[in-house]
Design a protein around this motif. Sequence first.
Motif, PDB file in Angstrom:
ATOM      1  N   ARG A 177      34.850-157.697  18.133  1.00  0.00           N
ATOM      2  CA  ARG A 177      33.619-157.796  18.908  1.00  0.00           C
ATOM      3  C   ARG A 177      32.451-158.011  17.958  1.00  0.00           C
ATOM      4  NH1 ARG A 177      38.147-155.498  21.410  1.00  0.00           N
ATOM      5  NH2 ARG A 177      37.826-155.407  23.666  1.00  0.00           N
ATOM      6  N   ILE A 178      31.476-158.804  18.387  1.00  0.00           N
ATOM      7  CA  ILE A 178      30.314-159.110  17.554  1.00  0.00           C
ATOM      8  C   ILE A 178      29.059-158.983  18.400  1.00  0.00           C
ATOM      9  CG2 ILE A 178      29.230-160.805  16.037  1.00  0.00           C
ATOM     10  CD1 ILE A 178      32.005-162.173  15.855  1.00  0.00           C
ATOM     11  N   MET A 179      28.158-158.099  17.988  1.00  0.00           N
ATOM     12  CA  MET A 179      26.906-157.893  18.719  1.00  0.00           C
ATOM     13  C   MET A 179      25.748-158.456  17.912  1.00  0.00           C
ATOM     14  SD  MET A 179      25.093-154.367  20.095  1.00  0.00           S
ATOM     15  CE  MET A 179      26.383-154.037  21.310  1.00  0.00           C
ATOM     16  N   SER A 180      25.020-159.368  18.506  1.00  0.00           N
ATOM     17  CA  SER A 180      23.873-159.978  17.837  1.00  0.00           C
ATOM     18  C   SER A 180      22.591-159.267  18.234  1.00  0.00           C
ATOM     19  CB  SER A 180      23.778-161.465  18.197  1.00  0.00           C
ATOM     20  OG  SER A 180      23.512-161.612  19.590  1.00  0.00           O
ATOM     21  N   ARG A 181      21.523-159.571  17.546  1.00  0.00           N
ATOM     22  CA  ARG A 181      20.203-159.081  17.931  1.00  0.00           C
ATOM     23  C   ARG A 181      19.178-160.169  17.677  1.00  0.00           C
ATOM     24  NH1 ARG A 181      17.591-154.337  14.542  1.00  0.00           N
ATOM     25  NH2 ARG A 181      15.837-155.000  15.831  1.00  0.00           N
TER      26      ARG A 181
END
Length: 296
Positions: free
Chosen positions: A143-147
């Motif tokens: 999983r990859i969470m960007s901002r």
Amino acid sequence: MTTDIDPDSLGWLTDPPPPGSPADVPYTDTRVPASVRISGLASTGQGLPIPPPMLVTGSSGGSGSTMVTLGLASAMAIDNLGYVHPAAIDATPAGGDLSLRGCDLQNARTTATMQTWLADTTIPASLPSVVDAACSRSSAGLRIMSRSDAALPRRETLVSVHGNVIDAGFVPIYDAGAPVRARSIRPLLCDPRVPIAITVAARPDAINRLNPVMAWLDAEFGEYMASDVTIVVTRQTNDPAMFACTEWVRVWGRGHVRSVVEIPYDEHLGEGRQISWHHLAPATQAAFRLLLEEMR
């Protein structure tokens, strides 16, 4: 009620529960991380200790913190057969390219960001399905969470991000970029349960910047914390003149840091495109696995 569960698949045992199901609840009732680095009590389905949350930060810009974050998290996902769910999280002050470089599946990319995930107050942010929906996916199962460059909503910080992700059952690996002195990551630097990797490019000028970085860590957090840091030397060119850089760092850091790990030059990484675990050379995959073991 009918379901679409494949009887020959074990995904129903290891994947996050679907939204609205009875199991779609936070795994813990408090904000205390579910696994403590030094206890070894929590374990995967293979009986191995669950890896702790990790923080990757750069000694300077361009040192490879994003690449190391993705490689480290991918190794964790690939080698734990679905029993551990790592989430690479963009913890840079203004948002970086973690999701752009890490999501190698076009149909698994989301437009959600850390800000939009935290802004929705109609549903708890710590639900597994909610965290999962805020993340893109890679072919390694990561999983990859960007901002974005916007401020986090209300009074949210990386402390609340950390608590929500842990409660949802994911293992966060933070890409903090540079500099190490960023105020937003100080709570993670202070947490002894979060091992720290500092990346440095295999160049003499970049390695020289380690001195002020380590001196600042020692002055701000003490000798014990500085001595628990893992230095990651990233070889970004195949120039033979740079081969001695890693050995120089090992000599310099002997007795002062936890360990020194080299990520060798890799043509796939050198392309500067999306990073796919399956396209990395075996030596590069082995280096990321070694780094994971050093930071457990």
